[in-house]
Design a protein around this motif. Structure first.
Motif, PDB file in Angstrom:
ATOM      1  N   MET A  27     140.530  -6.801 -47.966  1.00 49.10           N
ATOM      2  CA  MET A  27     139.215  -7.337 -47.202  1.00 49.10           C
ATOM      3  C   MET A  27     138.439  -6.172 -46.620  1.00 49.10           C
ATOM      4  O   MET A  27     138.781  -5.591 -45.559  1.00 49.10           O
ATOM      5  CB  MET A  27     139.250  -8.446 -46.489  1.00 49.10           C
ATOM      6  CG  MET A  27     137.889  -9.306 -46.082  1.00 49.10           C
ATOM      7  SD  MET A  27     138.278 -10.685 -45.181  1.00 49.10           S
ATOM      8  CE  MET A  27     138.852 -10.139 -43.548  1.00 49.10           C
ATOM      9  N   THR A  28     137.176  -5.868 -47.095  1.00 45.72           N
ATOM     10  CA  THR A  28     136.652  -4.825 -46.570  1.00 45.72           C
ATOM     11  C   THR A  28     135.571  -5.095 -45.391  1.00 45.72           C
ATOM     12  O   THR A  28     135.744  -4.195 -44.624  1.00 45.72           O
ATOM     13  CB  THR A  28     135.695  -3.977 -47.730  1.00 45.72           C
ATOM     14  OG1 THR A  28     134.863  -5.074 -48.272  1.00 45.72           O
ATOM     15  CG2 THR A  28     136.557  -3.407 -48.987  1.00 45.72           C
ATOM     16  N   ILE A  29     135.140  -6.319 -45.551  1.00 48.66           N
ATOM     17  CA  ILE A  29     134.228  -6.547 -44.453  1.00 48.66           C
ATOM     18  C   ILE A  29     134.195  -8.151 -44.409  1.00 48.66           C
ATOM     19  O   ILE A  29     134.398  -8.909 -45.413  1.00 48.66           O
ATOM     20  CB  ILE A  29     133.011  -6.161 -44.454  1.00 48.66           C
ATOM     21  CG1 ILE A  29     132.184  -6.226 -43.246  1.00 48.66           C
ATOM     22  CG2 ILE A  29     131.921  -6.616 -45.573  1.00 48.66           C
ATOM     23  CD1 ILE A  29     130.691  -5.411 -43.254  1.00 48.66           C
ATOM     24  N   CYS A  30     133.796  -8.779 -43.077  1.00 53.07           N
ATOM     25  CA  CYS A  30     134.018 -10.104 -43.210  1.00 53.07           C
ATOM     26  C   CYS A  30     132.615 -10.475 -41.920  1.00 53.07           C
ATOM     27  O   CYS A  30     132.609  -9.878 -41.144  1.00 53.07           O
ATOM     28  CB  CYS A  30     135.270 -10.917 -42.544  1.00 53.07           C
ATOM     29  SG  CYS A  30     135.129 -12.698 -42.531  1.00 53.07           S
ATOM     30  N   LEU A  31     131.924 -11.242 -42.511  1.00 53.63           N
ATOM     31  CA  LEU A  31     130.594 -11.651 -41.864  1.00 53.63           C
ATOM     32  C   LEU A  31     130.446 -12.999 -41.392  1.00 53.63           C
ATOM     33  O   LEU A  31     130.850 -14.034 -42.178  1.00 53.63           O
ATOM     34  CB  LEU A  31     129.133 -11.327 -42.748  1.00 53.63           C
ATOM     35  CG  LEU A  31     129.049  -9.871 -43.104  1.00 53.63           C
ATOM     36  CD1 LEU A  31     128.064  -9.945 -44.126  1.00 53.63           C
ATOM     37  CD2 LEU A  31     128.904  -9.016 -42.274  1.00 53.63           C
ATOM     38  N   THR A  32     130.156 -12.889 -39.905  1.00 51.99           N
ATOM     39  CA  THR A  32     130.113 -14.401 -39.568  1.00 51.99           C
ATOM     40  C   THR A  32     128.716 -14.827 -39.607  1.00 51.99           C
ATOM     41  O   THR A  32     127.699 -14.351 -40.115  1.00 51.99           O
ATOM     42  CB  THR A  32     130.541 -14.415 -37.797  1.00 51.99           C
ATOM     43  OG1 THR A  32     129.655 -13.467 -37.442  1.00 51.99           O
ATOM     44  CG2 THR A  32     131.823 -13.730 -37.685  1.00 51.99           C
ATOM     45  N   PRO A  33     128.522 -16.330 -39.743  1.00 53.59           N
ATOM     46  CA  PRO A  33     127.256 -16.783 -40.089  1.00 53.59           C
ATOM     47  C   PRO A  33     126.126 -16.034 -39.225  1.00 53.59           C
ATOM     48  O   PRO A  33     126.162 -15.820 -37.896  1.00 53.59           O
ATOM     49  CB  PRO A  33     127.399 -18.454 -39.271  1.00 53.59           C
ATOM     50  CG  PRO A  33     128.838 -18.604 -39.393  1.00 53.59           C
ATOM     51  CD  PRO A  33     129.497 -17.409 -39.137  1.00 53.59           C
TER      52      PRO A  33
END
Ligand SMILES: [Ca+2]
Ligand SMILES: [Ca+2]
Length: 123
Positions: free
Chosen positions: A94-100
């Protein structure tokens, strides 16, 4: 009748309050409810955007993603986080994860690596 009118007024207030919260999101031009990816940093160049998952990004944006914005709609039980993976169909890291509501104008770890994404309950 008066009670009904007051209720309606409260509903309008609640609605405009919600809009006011959603508006100051940030620099990124991304439709409400969608996940957006740009080929350059600082939300520059061509933009790809999705309301759902995509297991295999089109070639022009795959391994070319350099900024990201999660404008998904939040709510109880809603998959409002976005996970980006380095390979198709959630493969690899997983390269990046964005919160709402999160916008990332650049990320050195994730830069030019993404090939797929999925909406998720968390990161
Ligand atoms: Ca790029
Ligand atoms: Ca990749």
């Amino acid at each position: 009748m008066k009670r009904l009118a007051l209720t309606a007024a409260a509903a309008v207030l609640a609605l405009s309050g919600g809009l006011a919260l959603a508006a100051p999101a940030g620099a990124a031009s991304c439709p409400s409810g969608e996940f957006c990816v740009w080929e350059h940093a600082n939300f520059g160049g061509q933009r790809a955007n999705w309301s759902g998952d995509d297991g295999w990004w089109e070639s022009w944006i795959a391994d070319n993603d350099s900024s990201w914005a999660n404008h998904g709609i939040s709510g109880p039980g809603v998959k409002d986080h976005v996970r980006v993976y380095e390979d198709a169909y959630r493969g690899g890291a997983m390269t990046i994860c964005l919160t709402p509501g999160q916008e990332a104008n650049y990320n050195g770890v994730a830069n030019d690596r993404g090939d797929s994404h999925t909406w998720a309950m968390n990161c």
